[in-house]
Every structure is written in structure tokens, then in C-alpha cells.
Design a protein around this motif. Structure first.
Motif, short mmCIF file in Angstrom:
data_model
loop_
_atom_site.label_atom_id
_atom_site.label_comp_id
_atom_site.label_asym_id
_atom_site.label_seq_id
_atom_site.Cartn_x
_atom_site.Cartn_y
_atom_site.Cartn_z
N ARG A 53 18.57 27.76 -25.35
CA ARG A 53 17.41 27.12 -24.72
C ARG A 53 17.90 26.01 -23.81
O ARG A 53 18.60 25.10 -24.24
CB ARG A 53 16.46 26.57 -25.78
CG ARG A 53 15.24 25.89 -25.18
CD ARG A 53 14.16 25.63 -26.21
NE ARG A 53 13.50 26.91 -26.46
CZ ARG A 53 13.23 27.39 -27.66
NH1 ARG A 53 13.57 26.72 -28.73
NH2 ARG A 53 12.62 28.54 -27.80
N THR A 86 16.73 22.99 -21.64
CA THR A 86 15.57 22.11 -21.61
C THR A 86 15.82 20.93 -20.68
O THR A 86 16.93 20.40 -20.63
CB THR A 86 15.26 21.58 -23.02
OG1 THR A 86 15.07 22.71 -23.89
CG2 THR A 86 14.02 20.71 -23.04
N SER A 91 11.39 24.32 -21.00
CA SER A 91 12.57 25.02 -21.52
C SER A 91 12.61 26.45 -21.02
O SER A 91 11.58 27.14 -20.98
CB SER A 91 12.56 25.03 -23.05
OG SER A 91 12.66 23.73 -23.55
N HIS A 92 13.79 26.89 -20.66
CA HIS A 92 14.06 28.27 -20.26
C HIS A 92 14.87 28.87 -21.40
O HIS A 92 15.93 28.36 -21.75
CB HIS A 92 14.87 28.28 -18.95
CG HIS A 92 15.12 29.63 -18.39
ND1 HIS A 92 14.48 30.09 -17.26
CD2 HIS A 92 15.95 30.63 -18.77
CE1 HIS A 92 14.91 31.30 -16.97
NE2 HIS A 92 15.81 31.65 -17.87
N THR A 93 14.37 29.94 -22.01
CA THR A 93 15.03 30.53 -23.17
C THR A 93 15.74 31.83 -22.79
O THR A 93 15.15 32.71 -22.17
CB THR A 93 14.02 30.80 -24.30
OG1 THR A 93 13.32 29.58 -24.58
CG2 THR A 93 14.70 31.30 -25.56
#
Length: 194
Positions: free
Chosen positions: A77, A79, A11-13
Motif C-alpha cells: 500500500r 499512501t 492509498s494505492h494498493t
């Protein structure tokens, strides 16, 4: 014994905020839904696919991600689940990076377009005002007569007044656009980890 298939999720938040004094409204579900839509549709998937040299269609790549928002914290987020840990990280980060870049570019372009459009309207009104100004004063029948003054055409005066009011409104819009109106800011809070 059945072979188990291992899949990796990453995941990139992103933190969503605003540069305006009022701030970004985290309670506006439409704004968050639009950010989610940008993450999975259109330009962002195309850019993400190009960034990672994806062989399939951008829509196919976009179907492997989910964009989930938390309106209480202003977090988004992105994902994905992929066959390898590296692929999961690369895909999640590509979508996060491209979304952040694209929305910043899009806001700048929209602002520039509005400024250019408003300036064009101001210039057109200036030209119209100059044309009508020439028609307002009607020369005196005998300009050499003592005390001879030009008279005003009431229709031309009304047109000039109306154009002047329009110019004033458009000028205020232009000044307002030139001031910092605040922008939506997406900042990576955490890069992807498998």
C-alpha cells in the motif's frame, strides 16, 4: 478561533505475485523491503515526479509517501497525505503506476542483459574451441607413408575437453534463461481514493 488545516490521505494498493510455478514467497522480508525501497528511492520517484509535473525534487516528493507491505496477503500500500484530495490521489496513483511499470521494465532488461551476456560467452567459447581443435591433431611425419595417421597433442586435447565442458555449462545456462523463469508481477488492486 484557530483555523483548522484539512489534509487528505489516499492509498494505492498493489498485489505482489509471481509467474513462476513456485510463486512469490511472501515470507521473504528482503523481497518486500526491496519493493518498498524501489517505491521511495531512485527511478520510481523520478518517474512519478515527471508524471505529475512536480516542481520540487523527486526525493522531496518521495518523502511524502509511505510504502507499507502486508506479507500475509502480498499487498503493498502506497499512501500519501496532501493538502487537497486530488493531490493525494494523483501522488499515490503516480507512485503506484510508476512502481508497477518500472519493476516490469527492469526485470525484462535484466533478463535481456543476462541472455546477451551468456550468448557472448557462448560465441567466445566456440571461437576458442575452433582454435584448439586445429591444434589437437599433429600431422604424421610422412603423410604419404602407408598407414600414416596423425597423432594427438595431449595438451591440446585436454584444453579442448575443458573448453567443451565449459561450453556445455554455459549452453545449459542460456537454455534455462530462455525458458520462462517467472517474474515478479505487481498488479494494481485498488487505485487511490481520498
Amino acid at each position: 478561533a484557530a483555523d483548522s488545516i484539512t489534509r487528505y490521505t489516499a492509498s494505492h494498493t498493489i498485489l505482489v505475485s509471481s509467474t513462476s510455478q513456485g510463486g512469490f514467497s511472501f515470507t521473504d522480508p528482503q523481497a518486500f523491503n526491496q519493493i518498498q525501497l524501489f517505491a521511495t528511492t531512485g527511478e520510481v520517484p523520478q518517474r512519478a515526479a515527471a508524471a505529475i509535473d512536480y516542481n520540487g525534487s523527486p526525493a522531496q516528493l518521495a518523502s511524502t509517501i509511505t510504502a507499507i507491505t502486508d506479507q500475509q496477503t502480498g499487498a503493498l500500500r502506497i499512501t500519501t497525505t496532501q493538502a487537497t484530495a486530488d493531490d493525494a490521489v494523483v501522488v499515490a496513483d503516480a507512485f503506484g503506476d510508476e512502481l508497477t511499470t518500472y519493476l516490469a521494465e527492469r526485470q525484462d532488461q535484466l533478463r535481456q542483459d543476462r541472455l546477451a551476456s551468456t550468448l557472448t560467452r557462448l560465441e567466445a567459447l566456440e571461437d576458442q574451441i575452433k582454435e584448439v581443435e586445429a591444434d589437437v591433431l599433429i600431422p604424421a611425419a610422412d603423410p604419404t607413408a602407408p598407414g600414416a595417421l596423425p597423432s594427438e597433442d595431449p595438451v591440446a586435447r585436454a584444453q579442448l575437453d575443458a573448453l567443451s565442458r565449459q561450453y556445455s555449462v554455459v549452453f545449459e545456462q542460456f537454455n534455462s534463461l530462455q525458458e520462462d523463469q517467472g517474474q515478479l508481477v505487481l498488479t494494481t488492486l485498488e487505485r487511490a481514493q481520498p
